[in-house]
Scaffold this active site. Structure first.
Site, short mmCIF file in Angstrom:
data_model
loop_
_atom_site.label_atom_id
_atom_site.label_comp_id
_atom_site.label_asym_id
_atom_site.label_seq_id
_atom_site.Cartn_x
_atom_site.Cartn_y
_atom_site.Cartn_z
N ASP A 115 46.95 44.37 37.03
CA ASP A 115 46.28 42.98 37.40
C ASP A 115 47.33 42.05 38.04
O ASP A 115 48.25 41.96 37.22
CB ASP A 115 45.55 42.38 36.32
CG ASP A 115 44.45 43.39 35.55
OD1 ASP A 115 44.24 44.13 36.28
OD2 ASP A 115 44.21 43.25 34.43
N ASP A 154 44.56 47.81 40.14
CA ASP A 154 43.32 47.43 39.30
C ASP A 154 42.85 46.24 39.81
O ASP A 154 42.79 46.04 41.06
CB ASP A 154 43.95 47.38 37.75
CG ASP A 154 42.62 47.51 36.81
OD1 ASP A 154 41.45 47.67 37.29
OD2 ASP A 154 42.67 47.15 35.75
N ASP A 202 41.74 39.04 36.36
CA ASP A 202 40.92 39.64 35.26
C ASP A 202 41.03 38.64 34.08
O ASP A 202 42.03 38.33 33.67
CB ASP A 202 41.20 41.04 34.89
CG ASP A 202 40.95 42.25 35.66
OD1 ASP A 202 40.23 41.84 36.99
OD2 ASP A 202 41.09 43.38 35.40
N ARG A 205 33.46 44.00 42.53
CA ARG A 205 33.79 42.94 41.46
C ARG A 205 34.56 41.86 42.05
O ARG A 205 35.65 41.23 42.01
CB ARG A 205 34.79 43.61 40.35
CG ARG A 205 34.54 44.92 39.74
CD ARG A 205 35.60 45.36 38.80
NE ARG A 205 35.29 46.37 38.06
CZ ARG A 205 35.84 47.01 37.03
NH1 ARG A 205 37.17 46.58 36.62
NH2 ARG A 205 35.59 48.34 36.66
#
Length: 520
Positions: free
Chosen positions: A161, A190, A194, A243
């Site tokens: 992340d 990734d 997040d 996302r």
């Protein structure tokens, strides 16, 4: 889920890579130090001010960032860390100390509070190195670029992340940053942004997220529903599979963002999440809003959005797209004030303001980018030689009419036995105190009132408990003044209906006997 982003990015990244190289080679506009104030949900729960009022240090390596954190008197001592240059694995080592908990290969903000990290000078790039926030509060990250953070391959950092938050994190403002990868999960990357395991009161503003399989998530699984109160505004999401964000439970406010080339899905509200989606511009994308890849539905309230060449899939067992004609299926109450740019001008406003090294420009809510007043840009180099923070205001007698008498008052919280009204009753024997070491107290009027001076008085025998503070025009969120300690505060005459005194640090329980306001 398939990962087409690597193939689709091959052509896009050829252009992006050339652009990035040019950006590094050419002079980058000078960035001002900690500018502006938090917006969105980061203004709630006592507010987000980072290291405001603390010492300022300069860091050119990741080790220097860790050193600055570890040499503070305590893990909550406010600090502003101005970063310049490239931060990477080669210059980021663990540093030990009583006020920190750091690690190699990642910028670790763990079990700490009251920190600002801001890019200055010719720019700050975190190359293949992520920022990890854990068990922390009151963090500001501003004007930095974080790129190509991997969870597999070499080198790895932060679970892949770019910015990751987890495990009881509160009040984070991430502003004017650029977060980018070079592919999807198959290429070792990734999420860009997040949050999981109890993260609340976060704002992501004026930022760029691009060239990644995953933009970001709120909640690591369908059962991780302890996260929420997240604001996303004036961001660019570009060349991303999905996302943008993925929401599992909680509440999100998503407004004035520009979405371009979302290949699989966009805002994925699921597992009971509720999203207020206002005045965004979606272009050349697929399934930009709905519940996807699960039967556990989420909800949305929509208004003012533009859908430009957006395609929608048919509903299925695990897919519930909101389009082709998105309608609201819930209502979401927003507790803070904000101004919406029209969706038609969002692409241009975001182009001029979003990302690192844009001069921290913001929109005025009328589709016009504004350049903020610059702060100091040349502190004494070196993390071991900080410059002094703001000095205490000068106490003394007052003259004129105290406008607080007869006005109203409220605050973020109040300790047992105290009252908001005690700060405007003309008595030094009664007082307000927050429920914790920080908090805010406000004076408010029924109509606009001109204020140019404030006097903060502590009860007899308790002087010195108030640490760093900000005085805020509650109507606009503008910071009128900042400093530390009680006393007289002067600023440019301002017409407002509510003025807020935010206590960002204290020694013991802060107490305010009187919050006096004057026209001159």
């Amino acid at each position: 889920m398939r990962r087409p982003v690597a193939l689709r990015l091959s052509a896009a990244l050829a252009t992006t890579a050339v652009g990035a190289a040019i950006c590094v080679a050419l002079p980058i506009p000078q960035a001002s130090a900690a500018t502006g104030s938090a917006t969105g949900f980061a203004t709630q729960n006592g507010g987000t001010t980072g290291g405001t009022g603390g010492q300022t240090v300069r860091a050119t390596t990741g080790t220097a960032i860790h050193t600055a954190l570890c040499t503070r008197p305590s893990s909550s001592t406010p600090i502003i860390i101005q970063v310049e240059g490239t931060i990477n694995h080669g210059n980021t080592s663990k540093v030990s100390g009583d006020s920190c908990n750091t690690a190699d290969g990642v910028i670790e903000l763990k079990q700490i509070s009251n920190v600002t990290i801001i890019g200055v000078g010719s720019g700050a790039i975190f190359d293949q190195l992520g920022i990890h926030i854990r068990d922390s509060s009151n963090i500001v990250i501003q004007n930095v670029t974080i790129r190509n953070v991997k969870k597999s391959g070499s080198p790895t950092s932060n679970g892949g992340d770019a910015i990751g938050m987890e495990s009881t994190v509160r009040n984070v403002w991430v502003d004017h940053v650029t977060l980018e990868a070079s592919g999807g999960e198959d290429e070792g990357f990734d999420g860009l942004f997040d949050m999981k395991d109890n993260v609340q009161y976060v704002t992501l503003s004026y930022s760029i997220l691009r060239n990644s399989g995953r933009g970001g998530l709120v909640g690591s699984s369908e059962s991780d529903r302890s996260n929420g109160f997240i604001t996303y505004h004036h961001n660019l999401y570009e060349n991303i599979d999905s996302r943008t964000p993925l929401l599992r439970g909680g509440i999100a406010h998503i407004y004035n963002n520009h979405y371009v080339n979302l290949y699989e899905s966009g805002i994925n509200s699921r597992a009971g999440a509720r999203a207020k989606v206002d005045n965004n511009y979606f272009k050349n994308s697929k399934d930009v809003l709905g519940t996807f890849y699960t039967s556990e539905r989420g909800y949305w309230q929509v208004s003012g959005n533009t859908f430009d060449n957006v395609t929608w899939s048919s509903p299925g067992t695990d897919n519930y797209p909101a389009g082709p004609n998105p309608q609201s299926n819930t209502t979401v109450s927003i507790p803070y004030s904000y101004r919406l740019d029209g969706a038609n001008c969002v692409p241009d406003v975001v182009r001029q303001t979003a990302g690192a090294n844009k001069g921290l420009r913001v929109s005025d809510g009328n589709c016009t980018p504004q350049t903020p007043t610059p702060g100091p840009t040349s502190p004494t180099p070196g993390p071991t030689s900080p410059t002094p923070g703001p000095t205490s205001p000068t106490p003394g007698p007052t003259s004129g009419t105290n406008l607080s008498i007869g006005a109203g008052s409220d605050g973020s919280s109040k300790a047992d036995g105290t009252s908001y009204g005690n700060v405007r009753d003309g008595s030094l024997s009664t007082y307000w105190s927050p429920a914790g070491a920080t908090g805010s107290i406000s004076i408010k009027w029924g109509s606009a009132t001109r204020v140019a001076r404030v006097v903060i008085r502590e009860p007899s025998g308790t002087q010195g408990s108030i640490g760093s503070w900000q005085l805020v025009n509650h109507d606009t969120g503008a910071v009128l003044a900042s400093g530390s300690g009680a006393g007289t505060i002067t600023f440019s005459p301002t017409s407002l209906t509510k003025i807020t005194f935010k206590i960002n640090s204290s020694s013991g329980a802060p107490r305010i006997a009187e919050f006096e306001t004057y026209a001159g």
